[in-house]
Design an enzyme around this catalytic site. Structure first.
Site, PDB file in Angstrom:
ATOM      1  N   ASP A  46       0.838  -1.198   0.000  1.00 23.28           N
ATOM      2  CA  ASP A  46       0.000   0.000   0.000  1.00 23.28           C
ATOM      3  C   ASP A  46       0.876   1.252   0.000  1.00 23.28           C
ATOM      4  O   ASP A  46       1.659   1.466   0.931  1.00 23.28           O
ATOM      5  CB  ASP A  46      -0.887  -0.042   1.259  1.00 23.28           C
ATOM      6  CG  ASP A  46      -2.155   0.759   1.101  1.00 23.28           C
ATOM      7  OD1 ASP A  46      -2.375   1.313   0.014  1.00 23.28           O
ATOM      8  OD2 ASP A  46      -2.933   0.821   2.073  1.00 23.28           O
ATOM      9  N   CYS A  52      -5.984   4.665  -3.873  1.00 24.10           N
ATOM     10  CA  CYS A  52      -6.196   3.244  -3.573  1.00 24.10           C
ATOM     11  C   CYS A  52      -7.311   2.544  -4.335  1.00 24.10           C
ATOM     12  O   CYS A  52      -7.062   1.686  -5.179  1.00 24.10           O
ATOM     13  CB  CYS A  52      -6.412   3.113  -2.073  1.00 24.10           C
ATOM     14  SG  CYS A  52      -6.761   1.441  -1.596  1.00 24.10           S
ATOM     15  N   HIS A  85      -9.965  -2.225  -1.826  1.00 18.78           N
ATOM     16  CA  HIS A  85     -10.121  -1.233  -0.770  1.00 18.78           C
ATOM     17  C   HIS A  85     -11.209  -1.772   0.158  1.00 18.78           C
ATOM     18  O   HIS A  85     -12.287  -2.138  -0.291  1.00 18.78           O
ATOM     19  CB  HIS A  85     -10.515   0.118  -1.364  1.00 18.78           C
ATOM     20  CG  HIS A  85     -10.438   1.229  -0.367  1.00 18.78           C
ATOM     21  ND1 HIS A  85      -9.249   1.816   0.003  1.00 18.78           N
ATOM     22  CD2 HIS A  85     -11.393   1.846   0.361  1.00 18.78           C
ATOM     23  CE1 HIS A  85      -9.478   2.746   0.906  1.00 18.78           C
ATOM     24  NE2 HIS A  85     -10.770   2.789   1.137  1.00 18.78           N
ATOM     25  N   ASP A  92       0.088  -0.071  -4.994  1.00 19.35           N
ATOM     26  CA  ASP A  92      -1.113   0.431  -5.679  1.00 19.35           C
ATOM     27  C   ASP A  92      -0.960   1.793  -6.372  1.00 19.35           C
ATOM     28  O   ASP A  92      -1.806   2.162  -7.174  1.00 19.35           O
ATOM     29  CB  ASP A  92      -2.347   0.385  -4.761  1.00 19.35           C
ATOM     30  CG  ASP A  92      -2.188   1.219  -3.496  1.00 19.35           C
ATOM     31  OD1 ASP A  92      -1.065   1.703  -3.204  1.00 19.35           O
ATOM     32  OD2 ASP A  92      -3.196   1.390  -2.785  1.00 19.35           O
TER      33      ASP A  92
END
Ligand SMILES: *[C@@H]1O[C@H](CO)[C@@H](O)[C@H](O)[C@H]1NC(C)=O
Ligand SMILES: *[C@@H]1O[C@H](CO)[C@@H](O)[C@H](O)[C@H]1NC(C)=O
Ligand SMILES: *[C@@H]1O[C@H](CO)[C@@H](O)[C@H](O)[C@H]1NC(C)=O
Ligand SMILES: *[C@@H]1O[C@H](CO)[C@@H](O)[C@H](O)[C@H]1NC(C)=O
Ligand SMILES: *[C@@H]1O[C@H](CO)[C@@H](O)[C@H](O)[C@H]1NC(C)=O
Length: 508
Positions: free
Chosen positions: A33, A80, A134, A323
């Site tokens: 992330d 994201c 997500h 991401d």
């Protein structure tokens, strides 16, 4: 001979025999992330800001050394859920209609087959954990239809999710008592791999295991030991703490995500262009980001090691991606949420056993929508059809291109341009920043945007234009859109941008 070696052997023998037992490849699908491609393997003239300080990422370096490393992979939208939704469905934001952290593609785009769902349909055990989609509303709670088993989240995710500190080095006594979420995630991944290994090695059932690490996302929380890799005196300030010259305001984001942490909030920073955070804050944030990245690398390494230990590595495709990129103070900008190179350029690598083992690097322009068809081809499954112009009724199709040809020849002619986008709103008007990256240029237009039901740009209402020449200006410090010397190339790029991605599929 251990049981597993024996069964590997059996599988091999069976596949040679007349009985058609197909020992297909498994997939280990690793995600991080907010990890920008700040890895030593990215070092080179095409990286916008040289990799500094020397990064400690031995596990990602090792994975890269036996993968196809996509050195110039671009996300379709630098935040994201839109980015992940696009990659996981193989379709771009203007098809998924997911531009924010709330909308769920099955409600606003279509009932699209995702990567894990596809492998599930092919008879794989499809197991997910951590942050793949997500979480929450944006995925109907991790898109249950994608998985064959219950979804796993680290039980103490909230514990370390402080809003008070943008970063925190956790003392050993504390993380030994309460393991950090990514540690719990790696523990769970190891447990799951042990569970799926026997059937996979016997050729009875393949697996698709997805592990979504949470760091280096804010707050940068990591075991204090990792600070030692980054002595404070080795951390530099960015050398371009100013907005690009002639940048249109619409390109800017005032990094509210970072400014919402109490330690940053109390600095009263406006987040406006050409303001910056105090030097010591910038240095500490950078140092903490690097440490958090190394923490993720460490946990990811434990999972890869288990794959080796179980004898699965030669039968398992491993993909890794982050991401989107992350702005660490370059331009005085933070987080993602823009169309700048630092936000849309993200790490991606794919290990296909027997194909990429010696390590391949490509400098060709690639996109996150390319991963779905790549994994399908690497697993030797039926190729996906290209999506038609309107694919909202089509469950399975692709808007990217399999990267397998680049594994045969990483220098072959490929996409001449790749595409990203980012939405804004101003005085109640919807705007969409569309950005095209070619070998030399980044060109971005910020037209009005119709929103639903058409989801179309309104090119006649323009809020800003940017043109950066990466040959002379790899940091994107000078917007050349109004520079007469660039008029010809600007017109060409404008046509290319408005023509869109379909005209830039690789010649395969
Ligand atoms: C969506 O598609 C899947 C097959 O991919 C199907 O099982 C499911 O019922 C569909 N859902 C809806 C709401 O149509
Ligand atoms: C966070 O900061 C606020 C404001 O200073 C304080 O009231 C609160 O106790 C802090 N919370 C934690 C968990 O430290
Ligand atoms: C920011 O600073 C640069 C470099 O000094 C300057 O050229 C530019 O006009 C400034 N931009 C804004 C929005 O103030
Ligand atoms: C921020 O603003 C508050 C309220 O106006 C003030 O009390 C505080 O001193 C300011 N802090 C800084 C670092 O300027
Ligand atoms: C895995 O593949 C590598 C490279 O092809 C080979 O050297 C190694 O012996 C293989 N390992 C197993 C367990 O088959």
């Amino acid at each position: 001979m251990t049981n597993w070696n024996l069964s590997l052997h059996l599988c091999f023998l069976l596949s040679l025999s007349v009985i058609l037992v197909h020992c297909r490849r498994n997939v280990l699908f690793l995600v991080s992330d907010d990890m920008r491609p700040q890895l030593p393997i990215y070092y080179g003239p095409d990286f916008p800001t040289p990799v500094h300080p020397p990064m400690h990422s031995p596990n990602l370096d090792m994975l890269a050394s036996k993968s196809l490393l996509l050195k110039r992979a671009y996300v379709q939208q630098a935040v994201c859920s839109p980015s992940r939704t696009s990659l996981l469905t193989g379709r771009r934001p203007d098809t998924t209609h997911v531009y924010d952290l709330v909308k769920y593609f099955r409600n606003v785009g279509g009932n699209f087959t995702t990567i894990p769902e596809y492998f599930k349909q092919q008879g794989y055990r499809s197991i997910g954990m951590g942050k793949i989609f997500h979480p929450g509303r944006a995925s109907g709670n991790d898109d249950p239809i994608s998985w064959t088993e219950p979804y796993f989240h680290a039980p103490n995710l909230g514990l370390y999710g402080t809003r008070n500190h943008s970063w925190r080095a956790v003392p050993r006594s504390e993380y030994e008592e309460q393991p950090l979420p990514d540690t719990q995630l790696a523990d769970n991944a190891i447990k799951v791999l042990r569970d799926v290994a026997p059937a996979a090695l016997r050729g009875e059932q393949n697996f698709f295991v997805a592990v979504g690490f949470h760091k280096p996302h804010l707050p940068f929380v990591f075991p204090e030991d990792f600070l030692a890799y980054y002595p404070i005196e080795s951390i530099r300030l960015p050398d371009n703490e100013f907005a690009p010259v002639n940048m249109p305001e619409i390109a800017w984001v005032s990094y509210g995500e970072l400014r919402s942490y109490y330690d940053i909030l109390k600095l009263n920073a406006s987040g406006n262009p050409n303001t910056s955070l105090p030097n010591d804050v910038v240095i500490n944030l950078r140092r903490a980001y690097y440490s958090a990245l190394s923490h993720t690398d460490d946990e990811l390494g434990r999972v890869l090691q288990e794959l080796e230990n179980l004898g699965l590595a030669n039968d398992t495709i491993v993909s890794f991606w982050g991401d989107h990129g992350w702005q660490l103070g370059e331009h005085g900008e933070w987080c993602k949420h823009t169309n700048f190179e630092d936000a849309v350029h993200a790490p991606m690598m794919i290990h296909v056993p027997g194909v990429t083992d010696k390590g391949l690097v490509t400098e060709r322009l690639t996109e996150f929508v390319d991963l779905f068809p790549t994994l399908v081809e690497a697993a030797e499954l039926e190729p996906l059809p290209l999506c038609p112009e309107n694919s909202d009724q089509i469950g399975l199709c692709r808007e990217g291109t399999s990267l397998m040809p680049l594994m045969r020849d990483p220098t072959m002619e490929w996409k001449e341009a790749v595409f990203s986008q980012y939405p804004r709103s101003k005085n109640g008007l919807s705007i969409m920043g569309y950005s095209i990256r070619t070998d030399q240029y980044r060109y971005t237009e910020w037209p009005g945007f119709s929103g639903p039901p058409a989801y179309k740009p309104e090119w006649e209402t323009m809020f800003g234009v940017e043109l950066y020449d990466h040959n002379s200006d790899p940091e994107e410090n000078y917007n050349r859109a109004d520079d007469p010397k660039y008029a010809t190339i600007r017109n060409k790029l404008r046509d290319q941008l408005r023509t869109g991605w379909r005209k830039f599929l690789p010649p395969v």
